[in-house]
Structure formats: C-alpha cells, structure tokens
Design a protein around this motif. Structure first.
Motif, PDB file in Angstrom:
ATOM      1  N   PHE A  89       0.890  -1.178   0.000  1.00 17.86           N
ATOM      2  CA  PHE A  89       0.000   0.000   0.000  1.00 17.86           C
ATOM      3  C   PHE A  89       0.918   1.216   0.000  1.00 17.86           C
ATOM      4  CE2 PHE A  89      -2.590  -3.191   2.394  1.00 17.86           C
ATOM      5  CZ  PHE A  89      -3.672  -3.255   1.528  1.00 17.86           C
ATOM      6  N   ALA A 128       2.550  -4.508   3.284  1.00 24.27           N
ATOM      7  CA  ALA A 128       1.655  -5.242   4.187  1.00 24.27           C
ATOM      8  C   ALA A 128       1.901  -6.744   4.099  1.00 24.27           C
ATOM      9  CB  ALA A 128       0.203  -4.914   3.856  1.00 24.27           C
ATOM     10  N   PRO A 163       1.131 -11.354  15.048  1.00 27.89           N
ATOM     11  CA  PRO A 163       0.671 -10.192  15.820  1.00 27.89           C
ATOM     12  C   PRO A 163      -0.227  -9.272  14.984  1.00 27.89           C
ATOM     13  CG  PRO A 163       3.086 -10.358  15.817  1.00 27.89           C
ATOM     14  CD  PRO A 163       2.582 -11.389  14.867  1.00 27.89           C
ATOM     15  N   GLY A 168      -1.438  -6.421  12.727  1.00 28.25           N
ATOM     16  CA  GLY A 168      -0.727  -5.661  11.700  1.00 28.25           C
ATOM     17  C   GLY A 168       0.276  -6.492  10.915  1.00 28.25           C
ATOM     18  N   ALA A 169       0.309  -7.805  11.149  1.00 32.07           N
ATOM     19  CA  ALA A 169       1.300  -8.678  10.495  1.00 32.07           C
ATOM     20  C   ALA A 169       1.026  -8.858   9.006  1.00 32.07           C
ATOM     21  CB  ALA A 169       1.325 -10.036  11.184  1.00 32.07           C
ATOM     22  N   GLY A 170      -0.241  -8.637   8.605  1.00 30.14           N
ATOM     23  CA  GLY A 170      -0.582  -8.813   7.184  1.00 30.14           C
ATOM     24  C   GLY A 170      -1.527  -9.979   6.940  1.00 30.14           C
ATOM     25  N   THR A 212      -4.773  -8.977   5.062  1.00 31.52           N
ATOM     26  CA  THR A 212      -4.406  -8.577   3.696  1.00 31.52           C
ATOM     27  C   THR A 212      -4.142  -9.815   2.844  1.00 31.52           C
ATOM     28  OG1 THR A 212      -3.455  -6.530   4.558  1.00 31.52           O
ATOM     29  CG2 THR A 212      -2.798  -7.182   2.338  1.00 31.52           C
ATOM     30  N   TYR A 246      -8.568  -8.197  -2.740  1.00 32.80           N
ATOM     31  CA  TYR A 246      -7.446  -7.339  -3.119  1.00 32.80           C
ATOM     32  C   TYR A 246      -6.705  -7.987  -4.285  1.00 32.80           C
ATOM     33  CZ  TYR A 246      -7.468  -4.775   1.399  1.00 32.80           C
ATOM     34  OH  TYR A 246      -7.786  -4.008   2.480  1.00 32.80           O
TER      35      TYR A 246
HETATM   36  N1  LIG Z   1      -6.415  -0.971   2.624  1.00 35.78           N
HETATM   37  C1  LIG Z   1      -5.271  -0.651   3.261  1.00 35.78           C
HETATM   38  N2  LIG Z   1      -4.607   0.501   2.970  1.00 35.78           N
HETATM   39  C2  LIG Z   1      -3.460   0.820   3.594  1.00 35.78           C
HETATM   40  N3  LIG Z   1      -2.879   0.054   4.547  1.00 35.78           N
HETATM   41  C3  LIG Z   1      -3.496  -1.082   4.877  1.00 35.78           C
HETATM   42  C4  LIG Z   1      -4.715  -1.507   4.267  1.00 35.78           C
HETATM   43  N4  LIG Z   1      -5.098  -2.708   4.810  1.00 35.78           N
HETATM   44  C5  LIG Z   1      -4.151  -3.020   5.705  1.00 35.78           C
HETATM   45  N5  LIG Z   1      -3.187  -2.042   5.764  1.00 35.78           N
HETATM   46  C6  LIG Z   1      -1.995  -2.060   6.617  1.00 35.78           C
HETATM   47  O1  LIG Z   1      -1.295  -3.261   6.313  1.00 35.78           O
HETATM   48  C7  LIG Z   1      -0.727  -3.817   7.503  1.00 35.78           C
HETATM   49  C8  LIG Z   1      -1.273  -5.226   7.687  1.00 35.78           C
HETATM   50  O2  LIG Z   1      -2.651  -5.151   8.051  1.00 35.78           O
HETATM   51  P1  LIG Z   1      -3.578  -6.412   8.210  1.00 35.78           P
HETATM   52  O3  LIG Z   1      -3.415  -7.279   7.023  1.00 35.78           O
HETATM   53  O4  LIG Z   1      -4.935  -5.938   8.536  1.00 35.78           O
HETATM   54  O5  LIG Z   1      -2.917  -7.131   9.479  1.00 35.78           O
HETATM   55  P2  LIG Z   1      -3.505  -8.242  10.478  1.00 35.78           P
HETATM   56  O6  LIG Z   1      -4.740  -8.805   9.886  1.00 35.78           O
HETATM   57  O7  LIG Z   1      -2.394  -9.235  10.584  1.00 35.78           O
HETATM   58  O8  LIG Z   1      -3.747  -7.564  11.792  1.00 35.78           O
HETATM   59  C9  LIG Z   1      -1.078  -2.869   8.638  1.00 35.78           C
HETATM   60  O9  LIG Z   1       0.017  -2.005   8.844  1.00 35.78           O
HETATM   61  C10 LIG Z   1      -2.291  -2.127   8.094  1.00 35.78           C
HETATM   62  O10 LIG Z   1      -2.379  -0.840   8.667  1.00 35.78           O
END
Ligand SMILES: Nc1ncnc2c1ncn2[C@@H]1O[C@H](COP(=O)(O)OP(=O)(O)O)[C@@H](O)[C@H]1O
Ligand SMILES: [Mg+2]
Length: 255
Positions: free
Chosen positions: A17, A22, A41, A43-45, A48, A57
């Motif tokens: 992103f 991510a 943890p 924010g791990a991705g 995503t 996505y």
């Molecule tokens: N649509 C998006 N746009 C920008 N950043 C994103 C988006 N979705 C997730 N992120 C960022 O990507 C990282 C991984 O997020 P995420 O996949 O939600 O982690 P998890 O599910 O493991 O908690 C985080 O830093 C989050 O802020």
C-alpha cells in the motif's frame, strides 16, 4: 504436473500500500483436508493475505493457484465460484432476516440473478430441508425462525459459516472467528471446527490468538511485518524463538 493433494499454492505473494509492505513475498501450501492457521501479531498482514486469496485485493506481485489454476487478481465473485468461501471478521449476516432466510438468500444468490425475485421462489420444501441440513451442520437448527440480528455473536458466526458452506466450497476461509467471543463460546466454536474438519472440509483460518490456533490447526504459518517467520505444527511454532519474540514485541508495544 499438478499434485492432487495440494489444494492451494501461493508463491511470492505481495501487497504494497504505497510504501507500506503489508504482505511482502509469502509462500504457502495448503493440502486437501487440512486446517491451516495464518497467525501473527496485529498488523502482520494476515487479513491482507486473506483478502488477496479471496479476490478482495489484487496482489502487487505473486501467484495464487487453486487446484493448479492461477486465480490471483480475479474478482471476489469469480473466486467464490471457483470454490473459495469466506467469513468476515465483522459478521455480514442480514440482521433483519430470519436465520432461515439468510441461508435461502445464500442459495438464491448462488442460483439466480436478483435476490428478491429468487427469494420469493425459494421457500420450497426441498430448499427448506436443505437449509435445515446446513443449520444442523453448525448446530443452530433450533434458531431457524429467529431474526439473525437477535442471535449472539457466536451464533451469528455460525450462521455465516452455514452460508459459506451452502456454496459447497473446496476451501473455507475464516477470519478471526473467535474474536470477541466469551471463553465458553470459543470452546464451543473450537468443537464446531473440529466437526467440520472431521467431515473433510479444508480450512484456512486467520487467528491472532495462539491458544485458539493451537487448538484448531494441523499446521500454522506465522507472519510478522508482512513476511513469513515460521511454519509447522502448532508445537513447532509455539517453540520457535522468532515467533515468541514477535508476540512478546506486540505485548510490549501494547503496554
Ligand atoms: N487498505 C489498506 N490501505 C493501507 N494500509 C493497509 C490496508 N489494509 C491493511 N493495511 C496495513 O497493512 C498492515 C497489515 O494489516 P492487516 O493485514 O490488517 O494485518 P492483520 O490482519 O495481521 O492484523 C497494517 O500495517 C495495516 O495498517
Ligand atoms: Mg486482521
């Protein structure tokens, strides 16, 4: 040659992103009948990664193969038609409809162009029996006539799973299905997943909680800051120093 044991094969998957990586080059293989946990943890991705597999996505790079066929970048409805069904971290049941009608709507959407016209035609005896069978699979048959919005969170999640199963998926994907559940509801839920596994359903589960993942999964893949830091059996992963450090790091950040 396609290995018929392998259901899903992910290679070098990335989602960036802007400058934020991510997910940054993750490989993963899922065999038929397996329950795989994607853990790590906050924010791990994980979400995503999950969203790329489901078609929510488009990956920045990498391949996703389902039964040998590349599916990366396909829209979510096309991925669903190929046999990947998902639930959401925040449930998306139709809260004003009964439990039964939520499932009828899932059948209708599978078959027909517009929801309402098909829903009107869907209250056939055969469809209702079908609904009952799916509700029994997730142990909520007694609530068929209850408004979905009146269910507890745990039962709403079960309804979501029933709806996903109604698509007869080859892969069921669950995003943090135990988030927000009480301890008892979590234990009930673990029992349900064991039952689904025993019936041969292949499951990929995003889970932040290590104890829940350990109870549910055959194997785990651990992400931290978008990369895979470990994989293996729950036992192997729990004793992996990089995993312990990643979770400890999170606990310290949270203090
Ligand atoms: N649509 C998006 N746009 C920008 N950043 C994103 C988006 N979705 C997730 N992120 C960022 O990507 C990282 C991984 O997020 P995420 O996949 O939600 O982690 P998890 O599910 O493991 O908690 C985080 O830093 C989050 O802020
Ligand atoms: Mg998440």
């Amino acid at each position: 040659m396609v290995d018929s044991e392998v259901l899903l094969e992910v290679r070098g998957l990335k989602k960036h992103f802007g400058g934020l990586k991510a997910v940054d080059g993750v490989d993963l293989t899922l065999k038929r009948g397996e329950t795989l946990g994607l853990i790590g943890p906050n924010g791990a991705g994980k979400t995503t990664f999950f969203n790329m597999v489901c078609g929510f996505y488009t990956p920045t790079e990498g391949t996703i193969r389902l039964k040998g066929e590349e599916i990366q970048g396909l829209p979510a409805h096309a991925v669903a038609r190929k046999g990947i069904a998902r639930t959401f971290q925040i449930t998306k049941v139709f809260k004003d409809m009964t439990v039964q009608d939520n499932l009828l709507a899932a059948f209708a959407l599978k078959q027909a162009p517009t929801l309402l016209s098909s829903l009107r035609r869907s209250h056939t005896r055969q469809n209702l029996e079908h609904v009952q069978a799916y509700l029994e699979r997730v142990d909520i048959a007694a609530f068929a006539k209850v408004k979905a919005g009146d269910l507890s969170l745990g039962y709403m999640r079960r309804l979501e799973i029933a709806r996903a199963l109604a698509l007869e998926p080859v892969l069921l994907m669950l995003d943090e299905p135990c988030a927000g559940l009480s301890k008892d509801a979590t234990l009930d839920f673990i029992e349900l997943v064991h039952k689904l596994r025993a019936s041969g359903t292949t499951i990929m589960l995003v889970e932040h909680n290590m104890a829940v993942a350990t109870a549910l999964c055959d194997r785990m893949t651990v992400l931290s800051y978008g990369v895979k830091i470990a994989e293996g059996t729950p036992q192997q992963v729990q004793n992996n120093q990089a995993v312990i450090d990643a979770y400890l790091g999170e606990a310290e950040e949270g203090e």
